[in-house]
Design a protein around this motif. Structure first.
Motif, PDB file in Angstrom:
ATOM      1  N   ALA A  44      37.645  40.246  27.524  1.00  0.00           N
ATOM      2  CA  ALA A  44      39.004  40.213  28.072  1.00  0.00           C
ATOM      3  C   ALA A  44      39.154  41.239  29.195  1.00  0.00           C
ATOM      4  O   ALA A  44      39.764  40.956  30.233  1.00  0.00           O
ATOM      5  CB  ALA A  44      40.021  40.477  26.972  1.00  0.00           C
ATOM      6  N   LEU A  45      38.590  42.432  29.016  1.00  0.00           N
ATOM      7  CA  LEU A  45      38.635  43.447  30.072  1.00  0.00           C
ATOM      8  C   LEU A  45      37.885  42.985  31.317  1.00  0.00           C
ATOM      9  O   LEU A  45      38.329  43.221  32.447  1.00  0.00           O
ATOM     10  CB  LEU A  45      38.055  44.766  29.571  1.00  0.00           C
ATOM     11  CG  LEU A  45      38.996  45.629  28.759  1.00  0.00           C
ATOM     12  CD1 LEU A  45      38.257  46.833  28.178  1.00  0.00           C
ATOM     13  CD2 LEU A  45      40.162  46.092  29.608  1.00  0.00           C
ATOM     14  N   LEU A  46      36.752  42.326  31.117  1.00  0.00           N
ATOM     15  CA  LEU A  46      36.004  41.793  32.260  1.00  0.00           C
ATOM     16  C   LEU A  46      36.802  40.708  32.984  1.00  0.00           C
ATOM     17  O   LEU A  46      36.797  40.645  34.215  1.00  0.00           O
ATOM     18  CB  LEU A  46      34.661  41.232  31.798  1.00  0.00           C
ATOM     19  CG  LEU A  46      33.592  42.257  31.468  1.00  0.00           C
ATOM     20  CD1 LEU A  46      32.369  41.578  30.862  1.00  0.00           C
ATOM     21  CD2 LEU A  46      33.201  43.037  32.700  1.00  0.00           C
ATOM     22  N   ALA A  47      37.506  39.868  32.232  1.00  0.00           N
ATOM     23  CA  ALA A  47      38.316  38.822  32.849  1.00  0.00           C
ATOM     24  C   ALA A  47      39.466  39.426  33.646  1.00  0.00           C
ATOM     25  O   ALA A  47      39.759  38.995  34.765  1.00  0.00           O
ATOM     26  CB  ALA A  47      38.849  37.875  31.778  1.00  0.00           C
ATOM     27  N   ALA A  52      41.765  40.819  38.903  1.00  0.00           N
ATOM     28  CA  ALA A  52      42.313  41.850  39.798  1.00  0.00           C
ATOM     29  C   ALA A  52      41.462  41.973  41.067  1.00  0.00           C
ATOM     30  O   ALA A  52      42.001  42.084  42.179  1.00  0.00           O
ATOM     31  CB  ALA A  52      42.386  43.186  39.066  1.00  0.00           C
ATOM     32  N   HIS A  53      40.155  41.929  40.905  1.00  0.00           N
ATOM     33  CA  HIS A  53      39.257  42.030  42.060  1.00  0.00           C
ATOM     34  C   HIS A  53      39.427  40.824  42.996  1.00  0.00           C
ATOM     35  O   HIS A  53      39.480  40.990  44.229  1.00  0.00           O
ATOM     36  CB  HIS A  53      37.812  42.130  41.577  1.00  0.00           C
ATOM     37  CG  HIS A  53      36.809  42.138  42.678  1.00  0.00           C
ATOM     38  ND1 HIS A  53      36.659  43.203  43.529  1.00  0.00           N
ATOM     39  CD2 HIS A  53      35.921  41.204  43.080  1.00  0.00           C
ATOM     40  CE1 HIS A  53      35.714  42.925  44.411  1.00  0.00           C
ATOM     41  NE2 HIS A  53      35.250  41.717  44.158  1.00  0.00           N
ATOM     42  N   VAL A  54      39.516  39.640  42.429  1.00  0.00           N
ATOM     43  CA  VAL A  54      39.688  38.434  43.247  1.00  0.00           C
ATOM     44  C   VAL A  54      41.011  38.495  44.013  1.00  0.00           C
ATOM     45  O   VAL A  54      41.074  38.143  45.203  1.00  0.00           O
ATOM     46  CB  VAL A  54      39.605  37.171  42.367  1.00  0.00           C
ATOM     47  CG1 VAL A  54      40.116  35.940  43.096  1.00  0.00           C
ATOM     48  CG2 VAL A  54      38.180  36.942  41.909  1.00  0.00           C
ATOM     49  N   LEU A  55      42.061  38.939  43.358  1.00  0.00           N
ATOM     50  CA  LEU A  55      43.355  39.020  44.033  1.00  0.00           C
ATOM     51  C   LEU A  55      43.343  40.066  45.145  1.00  0.00           C
ATOM     52  O   LEU A  55      43.857  39.821  46.245  1.00  0.00           O
ATOM     53  CB  LEU A  55      44.460  39.324  43.028  1.00  0.00           C
ATOM     54  CG  LEU A  55      44.791  38.198  42.048  1.00  0.00           C
ATOM     55  CD1 LEU A  55      45.772  38.677  41.004  1.00  0.00           C
ATOM     56  CD2 LEU A  55      45.309  36.985  42.782  1.00  0.00           C
ATOM     57  N   LEU A  56      42.759  41.220  44.872  1.00  0.00           N
ATOM     58  CA  LEU A  56      42.706  42.276  45.894  1.00  0.00           C
ATOM     59  C   LEU A  56      41.868  41.854  47.094  1.00  0.00           C
ATOM     60  O   LEU A  56      42.276  42.036  48.243  1.00  0.00           O
ATOM     61  CB  LEU A  56      42.162  43.575  45.292  1.00  0.00           C
ATOM     62  CG  LEU A  56      43.122  44.352  44.414  1.00  0.00           C
ATOM     63  CD1 LEU A  56      42.402  45.470  43.687  1.00  0.00           C
ATOM     64  CD2 LEU A  56      44.264  44.903  45.241  1.00  0.00           C
ATOM     65  N   THR A  57      40.706  41.278  46.832  1.00  0.00           N
ATOM     66  CA  THR A  57      39.863  40.865  47.953  1.00  0.00           C
ATOM     67  C   THR A  57      40.451  39.658  48.672  1.00  0.00           C
ATOM     68  O   THR A  57      40.277  39.516  49.883  1.00  0.00           O
ATOM     69  CB  THR A  57      38.434  40.545  47.492  1.00  0.00           C
ATOM     70  OG1 THR A  57      38.481  39.555  46.468  1.00  0.00           O
ATOM     71  CG2 THR A  57      37.724  41.781  47.004  1.00  0.00           C
TER      72      THR A  57
END
Length: 164
Positions: A44-47, A52-57
């Protein structure tokens, strides 16, 4: 325990009462009872981190497009909604693929384990918990989209478009 021995009519100290009559395979697995929960928490933490990474990038990569939309009249709140809808779409796609595959893989893994341990292989799926995952995931996606959306809404279109 003493009350169980007394009910059978045995004198105190002479009767042996076995408390745990599970097969040894099952007794050995009780030591790792929390392992699936820990694995689920890590996944769940990885998801969450991946989303978050996909949204930021995505906001960073589409900075020019978002600035152009802002110059065409998109308000800050609407820009925040664009990023939120992107997060909802990603989370919904993950739910559509992950829930059925996870349920099937979980049933298969339990059947393998139960057959090797010699216990019943009927897997009980808590439907209410599975259904609770859907809105929780979508709400978490919207909350994760707040920071990238706020960043996108704060951008100055003149600074970004001037570089073009």
């Amino acid at each position: 325990m003493k009350s169980a021995a007394a009910r059978t009519g045995c004198p105190p100290g002479l009767c042996l009462v076995a408390t745990d009559q599970r097969p040894s395979d099952i007794q050995n697995y009780t030591g790792i009872r929390d392992t699936p929960l820990a694995l689920g928490a890590v996944l769940a933490l990885l998801a969450v981190g991946t989303l978050a990474h996909v949204l930021l990038t995505g906001v960073r990569r589409r900075r020019r497009d978002l600035a152009l939309l802002k110059t065409l009249g998109l308000l800050r709140s609407q820009l925040l909604q664009v990023v939120s809808w992107q997060a909802i779409a990603l989370a919904a796609a993950a739910l559509l693929a992950g829930l059925p595959l996870g349920l099937l893989a979980g049933r298969w893994a339990w059947r393998l384990f139960a057959d090797s341990a010699g216990v019943g292989n009927q897997a009980d799926v808590p439907v209410s918990l599975v259904l609770l995952v859907i809105p929780a995931t979508l709400i978490l996606a919207v909350l994760l989209a707040a920071l990238p959306g706020w960043t996108a809404a704060r951008t100055r279109p003149a600074l970004i478009l001037r570089n073009e």
